[in-house]
Design a protein around this motif. Sequence first.
Motif, short mmCIF file in Angstrom:
data_model
loop_
_atom_site.label_atom_id
_atom_site.label_comp_id
_atom_site.label_asym_id
_atom_site.label_seq_id
_atom_site.Cartn_x
_atom_site.Cartn_y
_atom_site.Cartn_z
N GLY A 25 0.81 -1.21 0.00
CA GLY A 25 0.00 0.00 0.00
C GLY A 25 0.84 1.26 0.00
N ALA A 26 0.18 2.40 0.17
CA ALA A 26 0.85 3.69 0.04
C ALA A 26 1.99 3.87 1.03
CB ALA A 26 -0.18 4.81 0.20
N PHE A 27 1.87 3.33 2.25
CA PHE A 27 2.96 3.46 3.21
C PHE A 27 4.21 2.74 2.70
CE2 PHE A 27 -0.12 3.95 7.07
CZ PHE A 27 -0.36 5.26 6.68
N ASP A 28 4.02 1.56 2.13
CA ASP A 28 5.15 0.84 1.56
C ASP A 28 5.70 1.57 0.34
OD1 ASP A 28 5.06 -1.11 3.46
OD2 ASP A 28 4.09 -2.62 2.20
N MET A 29 4.81 2.12 -0.48
CA MET A 29 5.26 2.86 -1.67
C MET A 29 6.11 4.07 -1.29
SD MET A 29 1.77 2.95 -3.93
CE MET A 29 0.84 1.46 -4.34
N ALA A 30 5.76 4.72 -0.17
CA ALA A 30 6.49 5.92 0.25
C ALA A 30 7.79 5.59 0.98
CB ALA A 30 5.59 6.76 1.15
N ASP A 31 7.97 4.35 1.36
CA ASP A 31 9.15 3.94 2.12
C ASP A 31 10.35 3.78 1.18
OD1 ASP A 31 11.05 2.81 3.76
OD2 ASP A 31 9.68 1.36 4.67
N PRO A 32 11.46 4.47 1.46
CA PRO A 32 12.64 4.33 0.59
C PRO A 32 13.17 2.90 0.50
CG PRO A 32 12.87 6.23 2.04
CD PRO A 32 11.68 5.45 2.52
N SER A 33 12.91 2.09 1.53
CA SER A 33 13.35 0.70 1.48
C SER A 33 12.48 -0.09 0.53
CB SER A 33 13.27 0.08 2.89
OG SER A 33 13.50 -1.31 2.83
N THR A 34 13.09 -0.92 -0.30
CA THR A 34 12.33 -1.75 -1.24
C THR A 34 12.26 -3.19 -0.77
OG1 THR A 34 14.35 -2.14 -2.54
CG2 THR A 34 12.94 -0.29 -3.22
N THR A 35 12.49 -3.40 0.52
CA THR A 35 12.44 -4.77 1.03
C THR A 35 11.08 -5.09 1.64
OG1 THR A 35 13.32 -4.04 3.18
CG2 THR A 35 14.91 -4.76 1.51
N ASP A 36 10.14 -4.12 1.58
CA ASP A 36 8.82 -4.38 2.14
C ASP A 36 7.85 -4.75 1.01
OD1 ASP A 36 8.54 -1.94 0.91
OD2 ASP A 36 8.59 -0.81 2.77
N GLY A 37 6.58 -4.38 1.14
CA GLY A 37 5.58 -4.81 0.17
C GLY A 37 5.65 -4.13 -1.17
N ALA A 38 6.33 -2.99 -1.29
CA ALA A 38 6.48 -2.30 -2.57
C ALA A 38 7.85 -2.60 -3.15
CB ALA A 38 6.29 -0.80 -2.38
N SER A 39 7.88 -3.06 -4.37
CA SER A 39 9.15 -3.52 -4.95
C SER A 39 9.97 -2.41 -5.58
CB SER A 39 8.85 -4.59 -6.02
OG SER A 39 8.00 -4.07 -7.03
N GLN A 40 9.38 -1.21 -5.75
CA GLN A 40 10.08 -0.11 -6.40
C GLN A 40 10.34 1.02 -5.41
OE1 GLN A 40 11.09 -0.37 -9.56
NE2 GLN A 40 10.06 -2.35 -9.87
N ALA A 41 11.24 1.92 -5.77
CA ALA A 41 11.53 3.09 -4.95
C ALA A 41 10.36 4.07 -5.03
CB ALA A 41 12.82 3.75 -5.42
N PRO A 42 10.25 5.00 -4.06
CA PRO A 42 9.12 5.94 -4.06
C PRO A 42 8.95 6.72 -5.35
CG PRO A 42 10.24 6.01 -1.95
CD PRO A 42 11.06 5.12 -2.84
N GLY A 43 10.05 7.05 -6.03
CA GLY A 43 9.96 7.80 -7.28
C GLY A 43 9.18 7.08 -8.37
N TYR A 44 9.02 5.80 -8.25
CA TYR A 44 8.24 5.02 -9.21
C TYR A 44 6.75 5.28 -9.03
CZ TYR A 44 6.46 0.85 -11.66
OH TYR A 44 5.78 -0.01 -12.51
#
Length: 249
Positions: free
Chosen positions: A149-168
């Motif tokens: 979700g959005a919290f994972d998307m905003a997180d600079p770490s890509t080891t959580d639920g979002a596979s891309q960096a926030p800039g994506y």
Amino acid sequence: MRARRGRPEADGRDARDQGATLVEAALVLPILFLLIFGILEIGMLLKSTTAASAGVRGAGRTASVAGNDPMADAEVLRRLEHDASGLPDDEIEYIVIWHATGQNDSPPAGGTCRPGAQSTPNTSSVGRRVTGGATGSCTVYHRPAAPGGAFDMADPSTTDGASQAPGYYFGCDDTTPSAQRTHKVDCNWPGRSRKVTKSPRGGGGTTTPDYFGIYIKAKHETITGILGTTFDVTDRSVSLLEPQGYSSA
């Protein structure tokens, strides 16, 4: 020696006392448990409402400073996640960021800016896009605390639920190619389009920075069900973006 009498009478009193105690306990204990569980439920509800309030106010202060930074929404969401940490992740239904008309404004009513709850996070822009980012524009983040979700998307770490960096996921604007808009989640009122200029002091102009609104809706689930099964928890904050320059208009 004659045996002392009176023991049967004493035994009778003891039995009556025990019976009275059981009756009193049967009457008092349910009320006592009701009070205890009621206090517990109210305490947990207050914890959720306090966390929601702290989250939107902290996020509003971050937005005010971030201004028209392309990654403003990512910064706001990171701050909200931190300040609202007392709110269980599965309770947050959605977050709305909108271009407010003033301090007393609320998110526009209707299904676009205040939609029904969704079971999964959105992975593209949801809300309402008004031409030029005018007031009423809104971006909705469904289930922001869920994996990906959005919290994972905003997180600079890509080891959580979002596979891309926030800039994506963030940094949309009017020049963003349509192919990228399919995975940008802040295109309805992106940070780049927010106005942060102000008329000169005492100049009599009409140019002012935008009002940034943020709204959270959560569904608090009770433990015992004594006071009901769920309660809606909502809060909002509206902040005037800090001026980053002055215009002659």
